[in-house]
Structures are given as structure tokens and as C-alpha cells.
Design a protein around this motif. Sequence first.
Motif, PDB file in Angstrom:
ATOM      1  N   MET A   1       1.024  -1.175  -0.167  1.00 29.46           N
ATOM      2  CA  MET A   1      -0.150  -0.051   0.047  1.00 29.46           C
ATOM      3  C   MET A   1       0.958   1.264   0.021  1.00 29.46           C
ATOM      4  O   MET A   1       2.090   1.353   0.705  1.00 29.46           O
ATOM      5  N   VAL A   2       0.386   2.244  -0.705  1.00 32.52           N
ATOM      6  CA  VAL A   2       1.033   3.559  -0.597  1.00 32.52           C
ATOM      7  C   VAL A   2       0.083   4.520  -0.131  1.00 32.52           C
ATOM      8  O   VAL A   2      -1.016   4.597  -0.459  1.00 32.52           O
ATOM      9  N   PHE A   3       0.583   5.410   0.738  1.00 26.03           N
ATOM     10  CA  PHE A   3      -0.391   6.449   1.558  1.00 26.03           C
ATOM     11  C   PHE A   3       0.262   7.666   1.475  1.00 26.03           C
ATOM     12  O   PHE A   3       1.488   8.023   1.522  1.00 26.03           O
ATOM     13  N   PRO A   4      -0.553   8.677   1.065  1.00 26.14           N
ATOM     14  CA  PRO A   4      -0.131  10.018   1.167  1.00 26.14           C
ATOM     15  C   PRO A   4       0.123  10.392   2.698  1.00 26.14           C
ATOM     16  O   PRO A   4      -0.385   9.434   3.644  1.00 26.14           O
ATOM     17  N   ARG A   5       0.859  11.281   3.251  1.00 28.41           N
ATOM     18  CA  ARG A   5       1.407  11.455   4.298  1.00 28.41           C
ATOM     19  C   ARG A   5       0.212  11.488   5.376  1.00 28.41           C
ATOM     20  O   ARG A   5       0.265  10.843   6.571  1.00 28.41           O
ATOM     21  N   GLU A   7      -2.643  10.315   5.438  1.00 28.90           N
ATOM     22  CA  GLU A   7      -3.504   9.166   5.332  1.00 28.90           C
ATOM     23  C   GLU A   7      -2.490   8.105   6.054  1.00 28.90           C
ATOM     24  O   GLU A   7      -3.120   7.282   6.724  1.00 28.90           O
ATOM     25  N   TRP A   8      -1.295   8.075   5.841  1.00 28.03           N
ATOM     26  CA  TRP A   8      -0.328   7.041   6.456  1.00 28.03           C
ATOM     27  C   TRP A   8      -0.300   7.421   8.093  1.00 28.03           C
ATOM     28  O   TRP A   8      -0.480   6.653   8.834  1.00 28.03           O
ATOM     29  N   GLU A   9      -0.573   8.745   8.446  1.00 27.18           N
ATOM     30  CA  GLU A   9      -0.675   9.181   9.861  1.00 27.18           C
ATOM     31  C   GLU A   9      -1.708   8.355  10.534  1.00 27.18           C
ATOM     32  O   GLU A   9      -1.764   7.635  11.589  1.00 27.18           O
ATOM     33  N   LYS A  10      -2.696   8.528   9.857  1.00 22.76           N
ATOM     34  CA  LYS A  10      -4.282   7.934  10.341  1.00 22.76           C
ATOM     35  C   LYS A  10      -3.747   6.175  10.521  1.00 22.76           C
ATOM     36  O   LYS A  10      -4.170   5.922  11.538  1.00 22.76           O
ATOM     37  N   PHE A  11      -3.480   5.583   9.405  1.00 19.29           N
ATOM     38  CA  PHE A  11      -3.294   4.485   9.341  1.00 19.29           C
ATOM     39  C   PHE A  11      -2.394   4.045  10.512  1.00 19.29           C
ATOM     40  O   PHE A  11      -2.424   3.014  11.364  1.00 19.29           O
ATOM     41  N   ARG A  12      -1.042   4.617  10.603  1.00 17.82           N
ATOM     42  CA  ARG A  12      -0.203   4.206  11.532  1.00 17.82           C
ATOM     43  C   ARG A  12      -0.755   4.244  12.877  1.00 17.82           C
ATOM     44  O   ARG A  12      -0.551   3.484  13.856  1.00 17.82           O
ATOM     45  N   GLU A  13      -1.622   5.275  13.169  1.00 18.96           N
ATOM     46  CA  GLU A  13      -2.199   5.546  14.508  1.00 18.96           C
ATOM     47  C   GLU A  13      -3.204   4.180  14.829  1.00 18.96           C
ATOM     48  O   GLU A  13      -3.132   3.776  16.060  1.00 18.96           O
ATOM     49  N   SER A  14      -3.824   3.813  13.917  1.00 24.39           N
ATOM     50  CA  SER A  14      -4.821   2.943  14.343  1.00 24.39           C
ATOM     51  C   SER A  14      -4.248   1.579  14.277  1.00 24.39           C
ATOM     52  O   SER A  14      -4.644   0.802  15.188  1.00 24.39           O
ATOM     53  N   VAL A  15      -2.996   1.339  13.788  1.00 25.60           N
ATOM     54  CA  VAL A  15      -2.268   0.160  13.971  1.00 25.60           C
ATOM     55  C   VAL A  15      -1.730   0.103  14.990  1.00 25.60           C
ATOM     56  O   VAL A  15      -1.756  -0.796  15.779  1.00 25.60           O
TER      57      VAL A  15
END
Length: 98
Positions: A1-5, A7-15
Motif C-alpha cells: 500500500m502507498v499512502f499520502p502522508r 492518510e499514513w498518519e491515520k493508518f499508523r495510529e490505528s495500527v
Amino acid sequence: MVFPRPEWEKFRESVARLPMNAQWWKRIFLGNAMDVEMDGSGRVLISPELRSAAGIARDAVLLGMGSHFELWDKATYDQQEAEAMQGEMPDVFKDFSF
């Protein structure tokens, strides 16, 4: 997966909030993440480690998936897409209006 920064921050926090019994998956998702930059021609260099992990041999397919992108080996994607097209459409799409 490739995230814009953002969206990555949201994903990272949920993980990161996942329970301890998901610790190895947290390591897989967060520990293998890498920042990438576009070059002057708008290309993105994907590291050999990530290409290998994704099974990308030569040609790739980049799919926009709303909040992120998926990067696939083209041959693998073509095979998976053909298999999906041969199967039944999931029930969730039966009443979906295009």
C-alpha cells in the motif's frame, strides 16, 4: 500500500492502537514502512526490499483506492483480476448503483 502522508498518519495510529496479540502484525505494517519521494519526472523509486516483498518483478500497476494506493506486480494483478471477474459479484454490490 502507498499512502499520502496524512492518510499514513491515520493508518499508523490505528495500527499502533491494536492490542498486544497483534504485535507481529504491527511490526509487519509499521516496521517495514518506508518514506519515498517523487523525482523531478514524477517517478517514485521503490526499494528493492519492498519490490521483493510485493513480488514486483518488472511491470507494476498502481491503483487509486480512495485514501491510499495499491502497488501490484502487473502479472499478479492481471491474474487476480481475471479470477475475480470469473466469480460471483459480492452481495454488497448487488444493489449498488453506478
